[in-house]
Design a protein around this motif. Structure first.
Motif, mmCIF file in Angstrom:
data_model
loop_
_atom_site.group_PDB
_atom_site.id
_atom_site.type_symbol
_atom_site.label_atom_id
_atom_site.label_comp_id
_atom_site.label_asym_id
_atom_site.label_seq_id
_atom_site.Cartn_x
_atom_site.Cartn_y
_atom_site.Cartn_z
ATOM 1 N N ILE A 321 -10.310 33.591 62.607
ATOM 2 C CA ILE A 321 -9.591 33.320 61.370
ATOM 3 C C ILE A 321 -10.010 31.964 60.798
ATOM 4 C CG2 ILE A 321 -7.333 33.111 60.280
ATOM 5 C CD1 ILE A 321 -7.984 35.860 61.497
ATOM 6 N N GLN A 322 -10.461 31.984 59.555
ATOM 7 C CA GLN A 322 -10.757 30.773 58.794
ATOM 8 C C GLN A 322 -9.868 30.807 57.544
ATOM 9 O OE1 GLN A 322 -14.983 30.473 58.022
ATOM 10 N NE2 GLN A 322 -15.485 31.279 60.060
ATOM 11 N N ASP A 323 -8.918 29.875 57.484
ATOM 12 C CA ASP A 323 -7.896 29.932 56.439
ATOM 13 C C ASP A 323 -8.478 29.867 55.029
ATOM 14 O OD1 ASP A 323 -5.916 30.155 58.334
ATOM 15 O OD2 ASP A 323 -5.555 27.995 58.460
ATOM 16 N N ASN A 324 -9.596 29.185 54.857
ATOM 17 C CA ASN A 324 -10.166 29.044 53.508
ATOM 18 C C ASN A 324 -11.192 30.129 53.165
ATOM 19 O OD1 ASN A 324 -12.098 28.221 55.290
ATOM 20 N ND2 ASN A 324 -12.640 26.311 54.220
ATOM 21 N N ARG A 325 -11.429 31.038 54.082
ATOM 22 C CA ARG A 325 -12.402 32.099 53.829
ATOM 23 C C ARG A 325 -11.805 33.150 52.896
ATOM 24 N NH1 ARG A 325 -15.015 36.145 58.471
ATOM 25 N NH2 ARG A 325 -16.153 37.517 57.022
ATOM 26 N N GLN A 326 -12.612 33.587 51.928
ATOM 27 C CA GLN A 326 -12.176 34.595 50.965
ATOM 28 C C GLN A 326 -12.872 35.937 51.257
ATOM 29 O OE1 GLN A 326 -10.059 33.785 47.877
ATOM 30 N NE2 GLN A 326 -9.533 32.296 49.474
ATOM 31 N N TYR A 327 -12.098 37.006 51.120
ATOM 32 C CA TYR A 327 -12.632 38.358 51.321
ATOM 33 C C TYR A 327 -12.573 39.107 49.989
ATOM 34 C CZ TYR A 327 -11.873 37.285 56.271
ATOM 35 O OH TYR A 327 -11.890 36.698 57.512
ATOM 36 N N ASP A 328 -13.604 39.877 49.724
ATOM 37 C CA ASP A 328 -13.670 40.614 48.459
ATOM 38 C C ASP A 328 -12.850 41.902 48.565
ATOM 39 O OD1 ASP A 328 -14.226 41.765 46.063
ATOM 40 O OD2 ASP A 328 -16.405 41.793 46.287
ATOM 41 N N CYS A 329 -11.601 41.805 48.170
ATOM 42 C CA CYS A 329 -10.693 42.956 48.279
ATOM 43 C C CYS A 329 -10.721 43.846 47.044
ATOM 44 C CB CYS A 329 -9.279 42.467 48.564
ATOM 45 S SG CYS A 329 -9.125 41.704 50.193
ATOM 46 N N ASN A 330 -11.757 43.651 46.214
ATOM 47 C CA ASN A 330 -12.028 44.631 45.161
ATOM 48 C C ASN A 330 -12.826 45.809 45.720
ATOM 49 O OD1 ASN A 330 -10.763 43.274 43.017
ATOM 50 N ND2 ASN A 330 -12.550 41.939 42.731
ATOM 51 N N LEU A 331 -13.333 45.605 46.950
ATOM 52 C CA LEU A 331 -14.116 46.655 47.606
ATOM 53 C C LEU A 331 -13.325 47.270 48.759
ATOM 54 C CD1 LEU A 331 -17.564 44.818 47.873
ATOM 55 C CD2 LEU A 331 -16.783 46.371 46.056
ATOM 56 N N ASN A 332 -13.657 48.511 49.079
ATOM 57 C CA ASN A 332 -13.043 49.159 50.244
ATOM 58 C C ASN A 332 -14.000 49.054 51.439
ATOM 59 O OD1 ASN A 332 -15.044 51.138 49.870
ATOM 60 N ND2 ASN A 332 -13.664 52.463 48.702
ATOM 61 N N ILE A 333 -13.642 49.676 52.554
ATOM 62 C CA ILE A 333 -14.470 49.553 53.768
ATOM 63 C C ILE A 333 -15.803 50.278 53.639
ATOM 64 C CG2 ILE A 333 -12.513 49.214 55.322
ATOM 65 C CD1 ILE A 333 -12.730 52.183 56.101
ATOM 66 N N TYR A 334 -15.949 51.090 52.584
ATOM 67 C CA TYR A 334 -17.208 51.797 52.353
ATOM 68 C C TYR A 334 -18.127 50.977 51.451
ATOM 69 C CZ TYR A 334 -14.317 55.633 54.063
ATOM 70 O OH TYR A 334 -13.491 56.408 54.809
ATOM 71 N N GLY A 335 -17.658 49.774 51.026
ATOM 72 C CA GLY A 335 -18.457 48.928 50.140
ATOM 73 C C GLY A 335 -18.402 49.362 48.694
ATOM 74 N N LYS A 336 -17.491 50.254 48.370
ATOM 75 C CA LYS A 336 -17.346 50.744 47.001
ATOM 76 C C LYS A 336 -16.100 50.137 46.351
ATOM 77 C CE LYS A 336 -19.617 55.143 48.080
ATOM 78 N NZ LYS A 336 -19.504 56.629 48.091
ATOM 79 N N LYS A 337 -15.981 50.341 45.058
ATOM 80 C CA LYS A 337 -14.877 49.778 44.300
ATOM 81 C C LYS A 337 -13.550 50.354 44.795
ATOM 82 C CE LYS A 337 -13.239 49.163 39.544
ATOM 83 N NZ LYS A 337 -13.514 49.453 38.109
ATOM 84 N N ASP A 338 -12.629 49.456 45.145
ATOM 85 C CA ASP A 338 -11.312 49.897 45.634
ATOM 86 C C ASP A 338 -10.379 50.130 44.451
ATOM 87 O OD1 ASP A 338 -9.628 49.888 48.401
ATOM 88 O OD2 ASP A 338 -8.361 49.233 46.742
ATOM 89 N N GLU A 339 -9.612 51.187 44.492
ATOM 90 C CA GLU A 339 -8.755 51.538 43.357
ATOM 91 C C GLU A 339 -7.657 50.510 43.113
ATOM 92 O OE1 GLU A 339 -5.731 54.583 45.716
ATOM 93 O OE2 GLU A 339 -7.409 55.416 44.582
ATOM 94 N N ARG A 340 -7.300 49.705 44.146
ATOM 95 C CA ARG A 340 -6.212 48.735 43.962
ATOM 96 C C ARG A 340 -6.690 47.419 43.352
ATOM 97 N NH1 ARG A 340 -2.675 47.445 48.778
ATOM 98 N NH2 ARG A 340 -4.619 47.408 49.987
ATOM 99 N N GLN A 341 -7.966 47.049 43.500
ATOM 100 C CA GLN A 341 -8.532 45.842 42.885
ATOM 101 C C GLN A 341 -7.667 44.602 43.145
ATOM 102 O OE1 GLN A 341 -11.727 45.713 40.727
ATOM 103 N NE2 GLN A 341 -11.722 47.179 42.418
ATOM 104 N N LEU A 342 -7.606 44.195 44.413
ATOM 105 C CA LEU A 342 -6.753 43.075 44.816
ATOM 106 C C LEU A 342 -7.403 41.710 44.586
ATOM 107 C CD1 LEU A 342 -5.384 44.550 48.175
ATOM 108 C CD2 LEU A 342 -4.212 44.448 45.965
ATOM 109 N N GLY A 343 -8.702 41.668 44.331
ATOM 110 C CA GLY A 343 -9.384 40.407 44.079
ATOM 111 C C GLY A 343 -9.828 39.717 45.355
ATOM 112 N N LEU A 344 -10.089 38.402 45.262
ATOM 113 C CA LEU A 344 -10.493 37.614 46.426
ATOM 114 C C LEU A 344 -9.241 37.099 47.136
ATOM 115 C CD1 LEU A 344 -13.427 35.534 44.891
ATOM 116 C CD2 LEU A 344 -13.595 37.507 46.438
ATOM 117 N N LEU A 345 -9.116 37.428 48.424
ATOM 118 C CA LEU A 345 -7.922 37.055 49.201
ATOM 119 C C LEU A 345 -8.331 36.400 50.515
ATOM 120 C CD1 LEU A 345 -5.780 40.340 48.877
ATOM 121 C CD2 LEU A 345 -5.680 38.317 47.401
#
Length: 583
Positions: A321-345
């Protein structure tokens, strides 16, 4: 003209038939009177039974009480028992009617409809004082008595279970008792639930009955007296003091039915002890579907994002865990566009908002250093073993509180382990999909374990088995996990993450902010496969978050567009806090 050989053959046939008939009569009358046919019927008892009018006051089977001493499986009420063969014109109808507070003409109409022994159908419940007044009249054929009757099946349907006649099971489980005559093949035995698991202690060894013998014409054989027969041992029947709270069980069932949960249920545990307080499963079983509708709370279900708790625990302990690390939650685990589009988290936000991409990435990173981490951490949180209390007691080597409880799994035994080594398979498993299956009971116990900061304990459904005079025969001590568990720091971090699921305005449990106390928990949505339009919907948590008392899991196994789990969780939690304050 018939030949001599043919006459001899006919004579032998007739003689054989006569001998066979004689043997049959002898078998019935003399040889197999105590155990006739493959069903081992006692012909003497059956003969007596045909000439006996009886009313069962108590079937002699043990019963269940809740943690506060309230009856769960039975009702005991004052009743007025009538033997119709003894009804006479000289009965003091007016006096009886006055005592039970009904009109004399109504009482006469009730009595006219009796064809066999039964109880008066009085709309209001009579008191013990009225019962004593009836008995003081000393009327042959009219007796007031406390009568025990089993409650209808819907209450605590799966956890308590049902009883019924099962000659095969009686022969299998109780051959010694059959030989001694303490039970018969018609003795009722537990079919499922606690009735089954505790059957060795509950099975009846004698009923309490009013008995009246008659001849073929229905006339009395032994005078006008109705005999009272009961068990000879005053310490029986035994009763089981469960950990269930009757009010909490009623509350749970009320809200899962109110919100129309057709398949699924809920589990409630005491955080400090991991004792079962309430459990309900839907659909209910009936006498006809008793083995078709299994208890969904002790059976494997796909957990979905609930399993991210396991992934989070592994990531924390493996320093990923790195508190300042951002994950691209616009993508799903398949690397495709996720329908929820949560942004960088970041990690904390990803857990609160249930971002699949974050946990898929972390899972693959953990696998690089520890390929066995998924099973290891699922086991540390108690998800892969049976969670119900089990052990050796009395003369039973493998005694369990829960009926047919299943183990959890992260991998299917039908597949090779290599099939789970690909990055996609690791990601799917880490978010509780693919072949991950856990029981709601195990998930509730995981929540209780995290809430108290460990250790993991087996879930008890009963405190003790007691004699009729309240003396304890058996007590069930706590069983704690001896193997390695999560560190205190990891437990603390998990607690904070579970609180954020509700506190975060974008958290999947933010709707629970309206409660007057803080809830910690995790939601989950699990796809059942491409062929199903319905998902599993979960909310698992504990409350109050600052001083945890209750761990609660609600799961809807036929989730459509309506989220039932959050409202059910909210209503149950609110009422449980009110009940606990009353106590």
């Amino acid at each position: 003209m018939i030949s001599q050989k043919r006459l001899m053959f006919i004579a032998i046939v007739f003689l054989s038939l006569i001998l066979l008939l004689i043997y049959r009569i002898a078998d019935i009358q003399l040889i197999s009177t105590n155990s006739f046919s493959k069903h081992k019927i006692n012909l003497i008892e059956e003969s007596v039974s045909q000439r006996t009018h009886r009313f069962t006051i108590n079937d002699g089977r043990g019963y269940f009480i809740d943690r506060n001493g309230e009856l769960l499986s039975t009702d005991v009420k004052p009743q007025i028992v009538v033997f119709p063969s003894l009804i006479k014109d000289k009965w003091p109808i007016a006096k009886i009617a006055e005592i039970v507070q009904v009109k004399p003409e109504n009482l006469r109409e009730m009595l006219a409809h009796f064809s066999k022994p039964g109880t008066l159908s009085i709309q209001h419940e009579i008191t013990v004082e009225q019962m004593n007044k009836i008995n003081s009249l000393e009327i042959p054929g009219l007796y007031a008595q406390l009568v025990t009757r089993r409650k209808p099946l819907p209450f605590a349907n799966h956890i308590l279970g049902a009883v019924g006649e099962d000659p095969k099971l009686i022969n299998q489980k109780y051959p010694d008792k059959l030989d001694k005559g303490t039970v018969t093949i018609t003795t009722k035995t537990g079919k499922n639930g606690l009735q089954y698991t505790f059957d060795p202690f509950l099975i009846s060894e004698g009923e309490s009955q009013f008995i009246y013998h008659v001849d073929r014409q229905g006339n009395p054989l032994f005078g006008l007296d109705v005999k009272y027969r009961s068990q000879t041992n005053p310490l029986y029947p035994l009763h089981v003091k469960t950990t269930i709270d009757k009010k909490m069980q009623e509350t749970m069932e009320k809200y899962i039915d109110f919100y129309g949960l057709e398949s699924g249920g809920a589990v409630l545990l005491d955080v400090n002890s991991s004792e079962l307080l309430a459990m309900a499963s839907r659909p209910l079983f009936t006498s006809k579907t008793i083995f078709k509708n299994e208890d969904k709370m002790t059976a494997q279900q796909i957990p979905g994002s609930i399993f991210k708790i396991v992934t989070a625990a592994a990531a924390i302990e493996d320093n990923k865990i790195q508190d300042n690390r951002q994950y691209d939650c616009n993508l799903n685990i398949y690397g495709k566009k996720d329908e929820r589009q949560l942004g960088l988290l970041n990690f904390k936000e990803s857990f609160a908002q249930s971002c699949n991409k974050t946990f898929g990435d972390l899972a693959n990173e953990i696998t690089d250093s520890n390929p066995e981490w998924i099973s290891e951490y699922a086991s540390k949180l108690g998800l892969l073993q049976k969670n119900g209390w089990s052990g050796k007691i009395y003369h039973l080597d493998h005694f369990s509180h829960f009926y047919n409880e299943e183990y959890g799994q992260v991998f299917s035994q039908k597949k090779k382990i290599e099939e789970y080594r690909s990055p996609l398979a690791i990601s799917q498993t880490a978010i509780g999909q693919l072949d991950v299956k856990l029981t709601p009971l195990a998930i509730a116990n995981m929540m209780a374990t995290i809430a108290r900061g460990g250790p993991w304990k087996e879930v008890k459904a009963a405190e003790s088995v007691n004699f009729a005079n309240e003396t304890e025969l058996i007590t069930f001590s706590d069983h704690e996990q001896n193997s390695e568990s999560l560190s205190p720091y990891t437990m603390m971090r998990l607690q904070a993450l579970l609180v954020d699921v509700v506190k975060d305005e974008r958290g999947t449990g933010h709707a629970l902010q309206s409660l007057p106390f803080q809830v910690a928990g995790k939601s989950g949505t699990a796809q059942k496969g491409t062929a199903s339009t319905l998902n599993n919907k979960w909310f698992a948590g504990y409350f109050p978050a600052d001083k945890p008392r209750f761990a609660l899991v609600v799961v809807d196994l036929k989730h459509d567009q309506t989220n039932r789990t959050i409202p059910i969780f909210s209503e149950i939690a609110r009422e449980l806090m009110d009940i606990s304050e009353e106590n």
